[in-house]
Design a protein around this motif. Structure first.
Motif, PDB file in Angstrom:
ATOM      1  N   ILE A  10      46.741  29.267  61.251  1.00  0.00           N
ATOM      2  CA  ILE A  10      46.981  30.042  60.033  1.00  0.00           C
ATOM      3  C   ILE A  10      45.757  30.898  59.783  1.00  0.00           C
ATOM      4  CG2 ILE A  10      47.394  29.933  57.559  1.00  0.00           C
ATOM      5  CD1 ILE A  10      48.705  27.211  58.039  1.00  0.00           C
ATOM      6  N   LYS A  11      45.975  32.185  59.700  1.00  0.00           N
ATOM      7  CA  LYS A  11      44.873  33.098  59.424  1.00  0.00           C
ATOM      8  C   LYS A  11      45.040  33.609  57.994  1.00  0.00           C
ATOM      9  CE  LYS A  11      44.147  34.584  64.135  1.00  0.00           C
ATOM     10  NZ  LYS A  11      44.015  35.714  65.046  1.00  0.00           N
ATOM     11  N   THR A  12      43.951  33.570  57.244  1.00  0.00           N
ATOM     12  CA  THR A  12      43.978  33.992  55.854  1.00  0.00           C
ATOM     13  C   THR A  12      42.916  35.045  55.615  1.00  0.00           C
ATOM     14  OG1 THR A  12      44.601  31.752  55.243  1.00  0.00           O
ATOM     15  CG2 THR A  12      43.876  33.173  53.481  1.00  0.00           C
ATOM     16  N   GLU A  13      43.299  36.048  54.882  1.00  0.00           N
ATOM     17  CA  GLU A  13      42.339  37.098  54.540  1.00  0.00           C
ATOM     18  C   GLU A  13      42.275  37.192  53.022  1.00  0.00           C
ATOM     19  OE1 GLU A  13      42.106  41.890  54.810  1.00  0.00           O
ATOM     20  OE2 GLU A  13      42.848  40.840  56.560  1.00  0.00           O
ATOM     21  N   ILE A  14      41.077  37.096  52.498  1.00  0.00           N
ATOM     22  CA  ILE A  14      40.886  37.175  51.050  1.00  0.00           C
ATOM     23  C   ILE A  14      40.171  38.483  50.754  1.00  0.00           C
ATOM     24  CG2 ILE A  14      39.777  36.143  49.051  1.00  0.00           C
ATOM     25  CD1 ILE A  14      39.973  33.456  50.505  1.00  0.00           C
ATOM     26  N   SER A  15      40.790  39.257  49.901  1.00  0.00           N
ATOM     27  CA  SER A  15      40.150  40.507  49.503  1.00  0.00           C
ATOM     28  C   SER A  15      40.169  40.596  47.987  1.00  0.00           C
ATOM     29  CB  SER A  15      40.875  41.704  50.113  1.00  0.00           C
ATOM     30  OG  SER A  15      42.198  41.742  49.649  1.00  0.00           O
ATOM     31  N   SER A  16      39.110  41.097  47.432  1.00  0.00           N
ATOM     32  CA  SER A  16      39.037  41.247  45.985  1.00  0.00           C
ATOM     33  C   SER A  16      38.868  42.714  45.640  1.00  0.00           C
ATOM     34  CB  SER A  16      37.878  40.425  45.414  1.00  0.00           C
ATOM     35  OG  SER A  16      36.668  40.853  45.986  1.00  0.00           O
ATOM     36  N   ARG A  17      39.397  43.065  44.494  1.00  0.00           N
ATOM     37  CA  ARG A  17      39.310  44.448  44.043  1.00  0.00           C
ATOM     38  C   ARG A  17      38.441  44.511  42.801  1.00  0.00           C
ATOM     39  NH1 ARG A  17      45.609  45.822  43.672  1.00  0.00           N
ATOM     40  NH2 ARG A  17      46.214  44.662  45.496  1.00  0.00           N
ATOM     41  N   ASP A  18      37.711  45.571  42.712  1.00  0.00           N
ATOM     42  CA  ASP A  18      36.905  45.806  41.528  1.00  0.00           C
ATOM     43  C   ASP A  18      37.616  46.841  40.659  1.00  0.00           C
ATOM     44  OD1 ASP A  18      34.992  44.048  42.389  1.00  0.00           O
ATOM     45  OD2 ASP A  18      33.814  45.590  43.404  1.00  0.00           O
ATOM     46  N   ASN A  19      38.809  46.509  40.272  1.00  0.00           N
ATOM     47  CA  ASN A  19      39.615  47.437  39.495  1.00  0.00           C
ATOM     48  C   ASN A  19      39.657  46.955  38.052  1.00  0.00           C
ATOM     49  OD1 ASN A  19      41.371  49.346  38.636  1.00  0.00           O
ATOM     50  ND2 ASN A  19      42.900  48.992  40.228  1.00  0.00           N
ATOM     51  N   PHE A  20      39.186  47.745  37.122  1.00  0.00           N
ATOM     52  CA  PHE A  20      39.092  47.346  35.728  1.00  0.00           C
ATOM     53  C   PHE A  20      40.473  47.130  35.114  1.00  0.00           C
ATOM     54  CE2 PHE A  20      38.263  48.194  31.182  1.00  0.00           C
ATOM     55  CZ  PHE A  20      37.340  47.185  30.981  1.00  0.00           C
ATOM     56  N   LYS A  21      41.430  47.980  35.438  1.00  0.00           N
ATOM     57  CA  LYS A  21      42.792  47.829  34.911  1.00  0.00           C
ATOM     58  C   LYS A  21      43.397  46.504  35.338  1.00  0.00           C
ATOM     59  CE  LYS A  21      45.013  52.261  34.197  1.00  0.00           C
ATOM     60  NZ  LYS A  21      45.959  53.227  34.730  1.00  0.00           N
ATOM     61  N   ASP A  22      43.263  46.194  36.595  1.00  0.00           N
ATOM     62  CA  ASP A  22      43.786  44.942  37.124  1.00  0.00           C
ATOM     63  C   ASP A  22      43.158  43.750  36.418  1.00  0.00           C
ATOM     64  OD1 ASP A  22      45.848  45.034  38.880  1.00  0.00           O
ATOM     65  OD2 ASP A  22      44.657  44.581  40.660  1.00  0.00           O
ATOM     66  N   SER A  23      41.880  43.840  36.183  1.00  0.00           N
ATOM     67  CA  SER A  23      41.156  42.747  35.546  1.00  0.00           C
ATOM     68  C   SER A  23      41.678  42.498  34.139  1.00  0.00           C
ATOM     69  CB  SER A  23      39.664  43.073  35.512  1.00  0.00           C
ATOM     70  OG  SER A  23      38.964  42.057  34.853  1.00  0.00           O
ATOM     71  N   ASN A  24      41.912  43.543  33.380  1.00  0.00           N
ATOM     72  CA  ASN A  24      42.425  43.390  32.014  1.00  0.00           C
ATOM     73  C   ASN A  24      43.825  42.802  32.014  1.00  0.00           C
ATOM     74  OD1 ASN A  24      40.145  44.297  30.732  1.00  0.00           O
ATOM     75  ND2 ASN A  24      40.870  46.401  30.532  1.00  0.00           N
ATOM     76  N   ALA A  25      44.660  43.237  32.935  1.00  0.00           N
ATOM     77  CA  ALA A  25      46.026  42.718  33.013  1.00  0.00           C
ATOM     78  C   ALA A  25      46.001  41.244  33.391  1.00  0.00           C
ATOM     79  CB  ALA A  25      46.836  43.522  34.023  1.00  0.00           C
ATOM     80  N   LYS A  26      45.162  40.890  34.319  1.00  0.00           N
ATOM     81  CA  LYS A  26      45.075  39.494  34.740  1.00  0.00           C
ATOM     82  C   LYS A  26      44.506  38.630  33.628  1.00  0.00           C
ATOM     83  CE  LYS A  26      44.783  40.307  39.671  1.00  0.00           C
ATOM     84  NZ  LYS A  26      43.988  40.175  40.894  1.00  0.00           N
ATOM     85  N   GLU A  27      43.525  39.148  32.899  1.00  0.00           N
ATOM     86  CA  GLU A  27      42.928  38.395  31.796  1.00  0.00           C
ATOM     87  C   GLU A  27      43.971  38.124  30.713  1.00  0.00           C
ATOM     88  OE1 GLU A  27      40.224  36.218  29.817  1.00  0.00           O
ATOM     89  OE2 GLU A  27      39.897  37.128  31.774  1.00  0.00           O
ATOM     90  N   ALA A  28      44.798  39.117  30.407  1.00  0.00           N
ATOM     91  CA  ALA A  28      45.851  38.932  29.410  1.00  0.00           C
ATOM     92  C   ALA A  28      46.867  37.900  29.890  1.00  0.00           C
ATOM     93  CB  ALA A  28      46.542  40.264  29.129  1.00  0.00           C
ATOM     94  N   GLU A  29      47.190  37.945  31.171  1.00  0.00           N
ATOM     95  CA  GLU A  29      48.138  36.983  31.736  1.00  0.00           C
ATOM     96  C   GLU A  29      47.564  35.569  31.694  1.00  0.00           C
ATOM     97  OE1 GLU A  29      50.423  36.130  35.951  1.00  0.00           O
ATOM     98  OE2 GLU A  29      49.606  38.128  35.563  1.00  0.00           O
ATOM     99  N   ILE A  30      46.286  35.437  31.990  1.00  0.00           N
ATOM    100  CA  ILE A  30      45.638  34.128  31.949  1.00  0.00           C
ATOM    101  C   ILE A  30      45.634  33.586  30.525  1.00  0.00           C
ATOM    102  CG2 ILE A  30      43.402  32.966  32.180  1.00  0.00           C
ATOM    103  CD1 ILE A  30      42.905  34.730  34.643  1.00  0.00           C
ATOM    104  N   GLN A  31      45.335  34.430  29.546  1.00  0.00           N
ATOM    105  CA  GLN A  31      45.329  33.998  28.152  1.00  0.00           C
ATOM    106  C   GLN A  31      46.723  33.546  27.718  1.00  0.00           C
ATOM    107  OE1 GLN A  31      42.702  33.428  26.292  1.00  0.00           O
ATOM    108  NE2 GLN A  31      41.433  34.119  27.993  1.00  0.00           N
TER     109      GLN A  31
END
Length: 56
Positions: A10-31
């Protein structure tokens, strides 16, 4: 005597984005998920205490 060898790779690739919009949407979803989890836990505790209060 035949030998069967099975292998799973199994090969896994982890990539992260430094996208401010994405971060806000994810933060709202987490809350929202935290709030739902807290409400569910409170409901379960309330149900359990109602059941256990009559056992004496």
């Amino acid at each position: 005597m035949p030998i069967e060898i099975r292998e799973l790779i199994i090969k896994t690739e982890i990539s992260s984005r430094d996208n401010f919009k994405d971060s806000n949407a994810k933060e709202a979803e987490i809350q929202l998920l935290k709030k739902q989890l807290l409400e569910e836990c409170k409901r379960m505790i309330a149900e359990r205490t109602k059941k256990n209060s009559y056992k004496r």
